[in-house]
Structures are given as structure tokens and as C-alpha cells.
Design a protein around this motif. Structure first.
Motif, PDB file in Angstrom:
ATOM      1  N   LEU A  97       0.735  -1.082   0.139  1.00  0.00           N
ATOM      2  CA  LEU A  97      -0.046   0.040   0.010  1.00  0.00           C
ATOM      3  C   LEU A  97       0.738   1.214   0.000  1.00  0.00           C
ATOM      4  CD1 LEU A  97      -2.516  -1.082   2.660  1.00  0.00           C
ATOM      5  CD2 LEU A  97      -3.033  -1.024   0.378  1.00  0.00           C
ATOM      6  N   GLN A  98       0.150   1.959  -0.730  1.00  0.00           N
ATOM      7  CA  GLN A  98       1.342   3.759  -0.956  1.00  0.00           C
ATOM      8  C   GLN A  98       0.620   4.506   0.129  1.00  0.00           C
ATOM      9  OE1 GLN A  98       3.943   3.786  -2.860  1.00  0.00           O
ATOM     10  NE2 GLN A  98       3.393   1.651  -3.423  1.00  0.00           N
ATOM     11  N   ILE A  99       1.615   4.795   0.880  1.00  0.00           N
ATOM     12  CA  ILE A  99       1.155   5.962   1.960  1.00  0.00           C
ATOM     13  C   ILE A  99       2.001   7.067   2.416  1.00  0.00           C
ATOM     14  CG2 ILE A  99       1.984   4.623   3.971  1.00  0.00           C
ATOM     15  CD1 ILE A  99      -0.375   5.020   5.485  1.00  0.00           C
ATOM     16  N   GLY A 100       1.669   8.030   2.586  1.00  0.00           N
ATOM     17  CA  GLY A 100       2.479   9.301   2.811  1.00  0.00           C
ATOM     18  C   GLY A 100       3.063   9.314   4.252  1.00  0.00           C
ATOM     19  N   PRO A 101       4.024  10.052   4.535  1.00  0.00           N
ATOM     20  CA  PRO A 101       4.842   9.927   5.657  1.00  0.00           C
ATOM     21  C   PRO A 101       4.205  10.432   6.917  1.00  0.00           C
ATOM     22  CG  PRO A 101       5.655  11.821   4.329  1.00  0.00           C
ATOM     23  CD  PRO A 101       4.841  11.212   3.450  1.00  0.00           C
ATOM     24  N   THR A 102       3.195  11.536   6.882  1.00  0.00           N
ATOM     25  CA  THR A 102       2.581  11.713   8.184  1.00  0.00           C
ATOM     26  C   THR A 102       1.441  10.705   8.450  1.00  0.00           C
ATOM     27  OG1 THR A 102       2.805  14.012   7.580  1.00  0.00           O
ATOM     28  CG2 THR A 102       0.937  13.563   9.124  1.00  0.00           C
ATOM     29  N   GLU A 103       0.725  10.103   7.348  1.00  0.00           N
ATOM     30  CA  GLU A 103      -0.264   9.065   7.734  1.00  0.00           C
ATOM     31  C   GLU A 103       0.354   7.785   7.958  1.00  0.00           C
ATOM     32  OE1 GLU A 103      -1.479  12.260   5.368  1.00  0.00           O
ATOM     33  OE2 GLU A 103      -0.233  11.076   4.423  1.00  0.00           O
ATOM     34  N   PHE A 104       1.672   7.607   7.649  1.00  0.00           N
ATOM     35  CA  PHE A 104       2.384   6.338   8.179  1.00  0.00           C
ATOM     36  C   PHE A 104       2.584   6.735   9.496  1.00  0.00           C
ATOM     37  CE2 PHE A 104       6.069   3.810   9.243  1.00  0.00           C
ATOM     38  CZ  PHE A 104       5.978   2.624   8.525  1.00  0.00           C
ATOM     39  N   ARG A 105       2.969   7.640  10.133  1.00  0.00           N
ATOM     40  CA  ARG A 105       3.221   7.983  11.429  1.00  0.00           C
ATOM     41  C   ARG A 105       1.638   7.957  12.208  1.00  0.00           C
ATOM     42  NH1 ARG A 105       6.015  12.335   9.947  1.00  0.00           N
ATOM     43  NH2 ARG A 105       4.706  13.885  10.655  1.00  0.00           N
ATOM     44  N   LEU A 106       0.635   8.344  11.506  1.00  0.00           N
ATOM     45  CA  LEU A 106      -0.582   8.369  12.326  1.00  0.00           C
ATOM     46  C   LEU A 106      -1.052   6.987  12.503  1.00  0.00           C
ATOM     47  CD1 LEU A 106      -2.986  10.107  13.450  1.00  0.00           C
ATOM     48  CD2 LEU A 106      -3.670  10.152  11.028  1.00  0.00           C
ATOM     49  N   LEU A 107      -0.684   6.193  11.363  1.00  0.00           N
ATOM     50  CA  LEU A 107      -1.269   4.809  11.444  1.00  0.00           C
ATOM     51  C   LEU A 107      -0.292   3.883  12.403  1.00  0.00           C
ATOM     52  CD1 LEU A 107      -2.964   2.512  10.233  1.00  0.00           C
ATOM     53  CD2 LEU A 107      -1.341   2.346   8.504  1.00  0.00           C
ATOM     54  N   HIS A 108       0.821   4.246  12.416  1.00  0.00           N
ATOM     55  CA  HIS A 108       1.770   3.640  13.220  1.00  0.00           C
ATOM     56  C   HIS A 108       1.376   3.959  14.771  1.00  0.00           C
ATOM     57  CE1 HIS A 108       6.288   2.736  14.874  1.00  0.00           C
ATOM     58  NE2 HIS A 108       5.397   1.874  15.138  1.00  0.00           N
ATOM     59  N   PHE A 109       0.915   4.985  15.061  1.00  0.00           N
ATOM     60  CA  PHE A 109       0.337   5.352  16.548  1.00  0.00           C
ATOM     61  C   PHE A 109      -0.685   4.681  16.823  1.00  0.00           C
ATOM     62  CE2 PHE A 109      -1.949   7.798  19.598  1.00  0.00           C
ATOM     63  CZ  PHE A 109      -1.357   7.759  20.650  1.00  0.00           C
ATOM     64  N   PHE A 110      -1.772   4.774  15.808  1.00  0.00           N
ATOM     65  CA  PHE A 110      -3.077   3.870  15.947  1.00  0.00           C
ATOM     66  C   PHE A 110      -2.654   2.408  16.204  1.00  0.00           C
ATOM     67  CE2 PHE A 110      -5.706   7.281  13.566  1.00  0.00           C
ATOM     68  CZ  PHE A 110      -6.219   7.576  14.603  1.00  0.00           C
TER      69      PHE A 110
END
Length: 237
Positions: A153-166
Motif C-alpha cells: 500500500l502507498q502511504i504518505g509519511p504523516t499518514e504512516f506515523r499516524l497509522l503507526h500510532f493507531f
């Protein structure tokens, strides 16, 4: 992953040794020689972890630890006490003051790094390099790769950090302000509605494998990542 670590140590040689090893491991290092200087740095930028010497000029590390635990902004910041005091009662006093771990001097840099990693894994898993796998969604912080059911899946850096936290805090509801503090940092000043924009981008990135359904809106409260999607649910709500 890189973390911001505050080293509060009044002995220059020890402070330098710790800072060099932390920097070599990829961490951002803040340095303070006493409690007042530490509090000034904390007001400017909340660190991810604090290495706190017990014996400091002026206010002791023990009193600073108690103060940090008494204030809402610093209550959850992991604290590791560094001290030459090695008696059982001293360790009890340090832990009761709010320390997450206790290291007796002299200690090896290798032991210190292991203790830091252990505390972060327990208290702030989003700051570790552990691969996370929830409901078939696999996130690798080291390679910055994300896949759902084996599909990249392609994901931006901020969304990646957000998802990692979630993903490291599943089933918990977080307000916009909490997400800003945890993902963007409490020293970064952006509008709370910025979170909504990135949530939409995150859901769009997860749509190809249907994992967007795991990012839920909790009306009046914020957002939650759930591993269990209710039967019949077909889109993120």
C-alpha cells in the motif's frame, strides 16, 4: 525509530558518553545539567523519554520526577533514573516517585540502550522499530513499508506515523489534540482540523485492501483504530 531523549546529568563526562551513544543510535538528544534547565527544555519541546540523574545541583532528580508525574503534560513521559544509589530502598523510592526504570552507576552503554528500548516498547511502542501486524495490516517502521493482506500500500509519511500510532494503541479513542501531540509533537502548532485531513488521506490509502474500515470516527470524541470490524460494515464511519 528516532526519539527525542532528554539527558539530565550534571557530570559532563557521563552526560557526553550518554549523548554520544544516543546520537549514534539515531536519537535526538537534549541536555540539561540541573532540574531548572531540564524544565526549560521540556517547556519548549516535550521529549519522548527522560534520563534523569538522582543527584543534581539544586532540586534533586527525585523531586523533578515527582513534579513531572504531577503535571498532566508530562505525566506519561517515560523516565529512567540514573544514580549511584543502589540500595533496595533507594530503588523503591525512585520507582514510587514515578520512574519507569532505575539504572545504577556505573553502567555500560549497551545496558542503557537495552533499558531505553525496553521502556519505550512498554510505554511508547510507536517509537520502536518493531513490525506491527493488526488484522492483516502489516507496518514496518524500519523499511517504511505497509501492506494489507500481502498487498503493498502507498502511504504518505504523516499518514504512516499516524497509522503507526493507531496500530500500537488499538481500540483506544484519541481526540484531535491528543493525536496532534503524539504524532506531530506538542511543540508543533497546527490546527486540530489538520488531523481530519490526514485521517481522510489515511483511509484513502487503506481503501484498496478494505482496511480503511478499521479507522473509526467516534462522534464527539475523536478517532479509534479497531482490530474488530462490526459485521455488515462496508465503509469507514
Amino acid at each position: 525509530m528516532s526519539s527525542t531523549i532528554l539527558v539530565v546529568e550534571d557530570e559532563p563526562a557521563i552526560q557526553e558518553l550518554i549523548a554520544v551513544n544516543l546520537s549514534f543510535a539515531g536519537h535526538k538528544v537534549l541536555r540539561a545539567f540541573d532540574a531548572d534547565q531540564a524544565q526549560t527544555l521540556i517547556r519548549a519541546e516535550l521529549p519522548d523519554l527522560i534520563l534523569l540523574d538522582w543527584m543534581l545541583p539544586g532540586a534533586s532528580g527525585l523531586s523533578l520526577a515527582r513534579k513531572l508525574r504531577a503535571e498532566e503534560r508530562t505525566r506519561t513521559v517515560p523516565v529512567i533514573m540514573l544514580t549511584a544509589k543502589g540500595s533496595e530502598q533507594d530503588k523503591v523510592d525512585g520507582l514510587e516517585a514515578g520512574a519507569d526504570d532505575y539504572i545504577t552507576k556505573p553502567f555500560s552503554p549497551k545496558e542503557l540502550m537495552a533499558r531505553i528500548k525496553a521502556v519505550l516498547r512498554r510505554r511508547a511502542p510507536q517509537l520502536t522499530d518493531d513490525v506491527i501486524d493488526v488484522a492483516g495490516l502489516k507496518l514496518d517502521p524500519v523499511t517504511h513499508r505497509l501492506n494489507g493482506g500481502g498487498h503493498p500500500l502507498q502511504i504518505g509519511p504523516t499518514e504512516f506515523r499516524l497509522l503507526h500510532f493507531f496500530m500500537t494503541h488499538p481500540e483506544r479513542v484519541f481526540s484531535r489534540s491528543q493525536l496532534l501531540d503524539q504524532v506531530w509533537g506538542d511543540h508543533v502548532f497546527v490546527e486540530e482540523r489538520t488531523v481530519d485531513v490526514h485521517i481522510r488521506r489515511l483511509r484513502k490509502a487503506l481503501e484498496p485492501t478494505g482496511h480503511d474500515m478499521h479507522v473509526e470516527t467516534v462522534r464527539g470524541s475523536g478517532y479509534r483504530f479497531t482490530a474488530q470490524v462490526p459485521a455488515g460494515k462496508t465503509s469507514a464511519q
